[in-house]
Design an enzyme around this catalytic site. Structure first.
Site, PDB file in Angstrom:
ATOM      1  N   HIS A  65      -5.509 -36.336  16.204  1.00 26.45           N
ATOM      2  CA  HIS A  65      -4.075 -36.007  16.077  1.00 26.45           C
ATOM      3  C   HIS A  65      -3.946 -34.503  16.287  1.00 26.45           C
ATOM      4  O   HIS A  65      -4.169 -33.729  15.359  1.00 26.45           O
ATOM      5  CB  HIS A  65      -3.561 -36.362  14.681  1.00 26.45           C
ATOM      6  CG  HIS A  65      -3.649 -37.821  14.344  1.00 26.45           C
ATOM      7  ND1 HIS A  65      -2.571 -38.675  14.438  1.00 26.45           N
ATOM      8  CD2 HIS A  65      -4.684 -38.578  13.910  1.00 26.45           C
ATOM      9  CE1 HIS A  65      -2.943 -39.894  14.069  1.00 26.45           C
ATOM     10  NE2 HIS A  65      -4.230 -39.867  13.736  1.00 26.45           N
ATOM     11  N   HIS A 182      -3.182 -49.301  13.499  1.00 24.15           N
ATOM     12  CA  HIS A 182      -3.460 -48.779  12.149  1.00 24.15           C
ATOM     13  C   HIS A 182      -3.125 -49.955  11.233  1.00 24.15           C
ATOM     14  O   HIS A 182      -1.958 -50.294  11.040  1.00 24.15           O
ATOM     15  CB  HIS A 182      -2.572 -47.572  11.863  1.00 24.15           C
ATOM     16  CG  HIS A 182      -2.730 -47.046  10.464  1.00 24.15           C
ATOM     17  ND1 HIS A 182      -3.113 -45.748  10.200  1.00 24.15           N
ATOM     18  CD2 HIS A 182      -2.556 -47.625   9.257  1.00 24.15           C
ATOM     19  CE1 HIS A 182      -3.172 -45.563   8.896  1.00 24.15           C
ATOM     20  NE2 HIS A 182      -2.829 -46.684   8.292  1.00 24.15           N
ATOM     21  N   HIS A 236      -9.916 -47.018  12.669  1.00 24.55           N
ATOM     22  CA  HIS A 236     -10.524 -46.636  11.383  1.00 24.55           C
ATOM     23  C   HIS A 236     -10.685 -47.780  10.365  1.00 24.55           C
ATOM     24  O   HIS A 236      -9.967 -47.879   9.390  1.00 24.55           O
ATOM     25  CB  HIS A 236      -9.848 -45.438  10.742  1.00 24.55           C
ATOM     26  CG  HIS A 236      -8.349 -45.390  10.757  1.00 24.55           C
ATOM     27  ND1 HIS A 236      -7.553 -46.476  10.586  1.00 24.55           N
ATOM     28  CD2 HIS A 236      -7.512 -44.336  10.895  1.00 24.55           C
ATOM     29  CE1 HIS A 236      -6.294 -46.105  10.629  1.00 24.55           C
ATOM     30  NE2 HIS A 236      -6.236 -44.829  10.825  1.00 24.55           N
ATOM     31  N   ASP A 307     -10.520 -39.423  13.607  1.00 22.08           N
ATOM     32  CA  ASP A 307      -9.160 -39.384  13.048  1.00 22.08           C
ATOM     33  C   ASP A 307      -8.821 -37.947  12.642  1.00 22.08           C
ATOM     34  O   ASP A 307      -8.194 -37.717  11.604  1.00 22.08           O
ATOM     35  CB  ASP A 307      -9.019 -40.343  11.861  1.00 22.08           C
ATOM     36  CG  ASP A 307      -7.551 -40.613  11.513  1.00 22.08           C
ATOM     37  OD1 ASP A 307      -6.676 -40.242  12.317  1.00 22.08           O
ATOM     38  OD2 ASP A 307      -7.283 -41.187  10.448  1.00 22.08           O
ATOM     39  N   HIS A 311      -4.038 -30.898   8.402  1.00 21.08           N
ATOM     40  CA  HIS A 311      -2.899 -30.480   7.572  1.00 21.08           C
ATOM     41  C   HIS A 311      -3.267 -29.135   6.976  1.00 21.08           C
ATOM     42  O   HIS A 311      -4.441 -28.909   6.662  1.00 21.08           O
ATOM     43  CB  HIS A 311      -2.631 -31.502   6.458  1.00 21.08           C
ATOM     44  CG  HIS A 311      -2.124 -32.816   6.967  1.00 21.08           C
ATOM     45  ND1 HIS A 311      -0.837 -32.992   7.427  1.00 21.08           N
ATOM     46  CD2 HIS A 311      -2.747 -34.004   7.135  1.00 21.08           C
ATOM     47  CE1 HIS A 311      -0.678 -34.246   7.822  1.00 21.08           C
ATOM     48  NE2 HIS A 311      -1.823 -34.886   7.669  1.00 21.08           N
TER      49      HIS A 311
HETATM   50  O1  DOR Z   1      -4.710 -39.947   6.985  1.00 17.67           O
HETATM   51  C1  DOR Z   1      -4.096 -40.091   8.031  1.00 17.67           C
HETATM   52  N1  DOR Z   1      -3.566 -39.035   8.672  1.00 17.67           N
HETATM   53  N2  DOR Z   1      -3.928 -41.323   8.526  1.00 17.67           N
HETATM   54  C2  DOR Z   1      -3.114 -41.564   9.571  1.00 17.67           C
HETATM   55  O2  DOR Z   1      -2.940 -42.707   9.922  1.00 17.67           O
HETATM   56  C3  DOR Z   1      -2.388 -40.459  10.227  1.00 17.67           C
HETATM   57  C4  DOR Z   1      -3.048 -39.175   9.998  1.00 17.67           C
HETATM   58  C5  DOR Z   1      -2.164 -37.990  10.338  1.00 17.67           C
HETATM   59  O3  DOR Z   1      -1.606 -37.977  11.431  1.00 17.67           O
HETATM   60  O4  DOR Z   1      -2.044 -37.079   9.520  1.00 17.67           O
HETATM   61 ZN    ZN Z   2      -5.197 -41.537  13.035  1.00 14.98          ZN
END
Ligand code: DOR
Ligand code: ZN
Length: 452
Positions: A65, A182, A236, A307, A311
């Site tokens: 991401h 997902h 995942h 994944d 953040h």
């Molecule tokens: O923990 C996660 N973060 N799971 C997800 O499905 C999306 C991802 C995110 O984009 O932050």
């Molecule tokens: Zn993801």
């Protein structure tokens, strides 16, 4: 260099054996593999003495991401791609939960155009499904750079969500290619999220988003794949229950993946790491982790992904349950897995088949993922001797942290090579961060997928 180089004296991780030897790259392709060595530099060819290093195919991370467009403070295609290169990853597939979401041709074209200017690695993109965008999904079918359709069956980061049966049936019955789900059951999730609202301890996360949430959705997605004869990739996988169920129920239509962190962490790490280890689906329990290893080894699980979901630490500082779910990982997955290999958990050849050949097979990416003459020269030369403790400061992700901070890892990429061009460099024993060598946009191409 323009895609020419000679690598001498490497331990070559070939599909069927590991052997010392040389490898010549011509015009960005693997031209000659010489077990035993003996290749001499020609016409001032760029030459790497790889004595003591292992040569692997570049890693393909089919689940990241990178947050562009919309959240440049977390990551963008440039920083994400550089982080990938730092970790020996030469190709990535990026998810659609952006702002705006990548759910139609225009948003996909915009991402592909940006990637051409900003990345140093190969790249592809998922289109996001909504409850009413089947026309948009059809409009990108077969488009270069579009690897599949992502369906969030349960809510996670962002607002992409398709959970009603009729909408899922609409998507499965009217699209081609790969649907990547997902798999968490939305109704069970919503009920449980309110039931667990009073809990502020991190252990509540895995209790709330429990195995049953994941299992229900995995079974439902598998049923849809069967009913509509549709390729399905379950992203995942986290639980022993799902992995064991897939042994007999996977068939030819379904593939699946596991994250590095679900192979590495369990409930005790969650206690120790707190919200850094918060993600959806959650890190579960020791028994789940060990079963995921077992099912990877027996071939039920096809590949390893990260994944990579950056953040900021500021956002994470909200604590549980307010912090966003997700952790960075694209630049650490290979060292983490090679550390498992050196520790005896698996072989280096296993790591290559799960992180390079596996993703290429799942998504139909040709001429990548293996060291074979004629294949693209996407390679990484790793040092399996030196152990180093990683810290947040060593990372390339814009959010500058890693859930593996403080861990002693080996298998650091010394060279990452895309189409025969060096894109990332470290010195053995030198800075763990290393140097990003390539100009954004100068290396890496949009991927083509022969299943979509
Ligand atoms: O923990 C996660 N973060 N799971 C997800 O499905 C999306 C991802 C995110 O984009 O932050
Ligand atoms: Zn993801």
């Amino acid at each position: 260099m323009t895609g020419h180089m000679l690598i001498q004296n490497a331990s070559l991780i070939l599909p069927d054996r590991v052997t010392r030897g040389d490898l010549r790259v011509t015009n960005g392709s693997i031209a000659t593999i010489a077990p035993g060595g003996g290749l001499e530099p020609e016409n001032g060819e760029y030459t790497i003495d790889a004595t003591g290093l292992h040569l692997l195919p570049g890693v393909i991370d089919p689940h990241v991401h990178f947050r562009e467009p919309g959240q440049p403070e977390k990551e963008d295609l440039r920083s994400g791609s550089r982080a990938a290169a730092a970790g020996g990853v030469t190709a990535f597939l990026d998810m659609p939960n952006n702002i705006p979401n990548a759910t139609n041709r225009a948003t996909l074209e915009a991402k592909i155009d940006l990637a051409a200017k900003k990345t140093v690695t190969h790249h592809g993109f998922f289109v996001g499904a909504t409850k009413d965008n089947v026309d948009d999904l059809q409009s990108v079918e077969g488009m270069d750079g579009v690897c599949g359709i992502k369906v969030f069956m349960g809510s996670s980061t962002g607002d992409l969500l398709v959970h009603e049966q009729k909408h899922l049936e609409d998507i499965f019955s009217n699209t081609g290619g790969i649907i990547a789900t997902h798999a968490e059951d939305e109704s069970r999730l919503q009920t449980r999220i309110s039931e667990y609202a009073h809990r502020t301890d991190i252990a509540a996360h895995a209790e709330c988003r429990d195995v049953e949430c994941a299992f229900l959705a995995t079974k439902r997605a598998a049923g849809l794949a069967r009913d509509y004869d549709h390729r399905l990739h379950i992203v995942h996988l986290t639980s022993a229950k799902e992995a064991d169920w897939l042994v007999a129920n996977k068939g030819d239509l379904i593939t699946t993946e596991v994250c590095t962190q679900h192979l590495t962490f369990d409930q005790d790490d969650v206690e120790e790491l707190g919200v850094r280890a918060l993600m959806n689906p959650p890190i579960r329990y020791t028994e789940d982790r060990e079963t995921l290893w077992k099912r990877l080894k027996d071939g039920t699980i096809d590949c390893i992904v990260t994944d990579h979901a950056p953040h900021t630490l500021e956002a994470k500082s909200a604590g549980f349950p307010g912090a966003p779910a997700g952790m960075p990982g694209v630049e650490t997955s290979l060292p983490v897995m090679l550390t498992h290999a050196v520790g005896g958990k698996c072989s280096v050849t296993d790591v290559v088949s799960w992180m390079c050949a596996g993703p290429a097979k799942v998504y139909g990416i040709e001429k990548k993922g293996s060291i074979i003459e004629g294949y693209d020269a996407d390679l990484t030369l790793v040092d399996l001797e030196t152990h180093r403790i990683i810290s947040d400061e060593d990372t390339w992700t814009k959010v500058r942290w890693t859930p593996y901070a403080g861990r002693d890892l080996t298998g650091w990429p010394i060279y990452t090579i895309v189409d025969g061009e060096i894109v990332h460099r470290r010195e053995v024993g030198g800075s763990l961060k290393g140097i990003s060598v390539a100009e954004p946009g100068s290396t890496g191409r949009v991927l083509k997928f022969n299943r979509f």
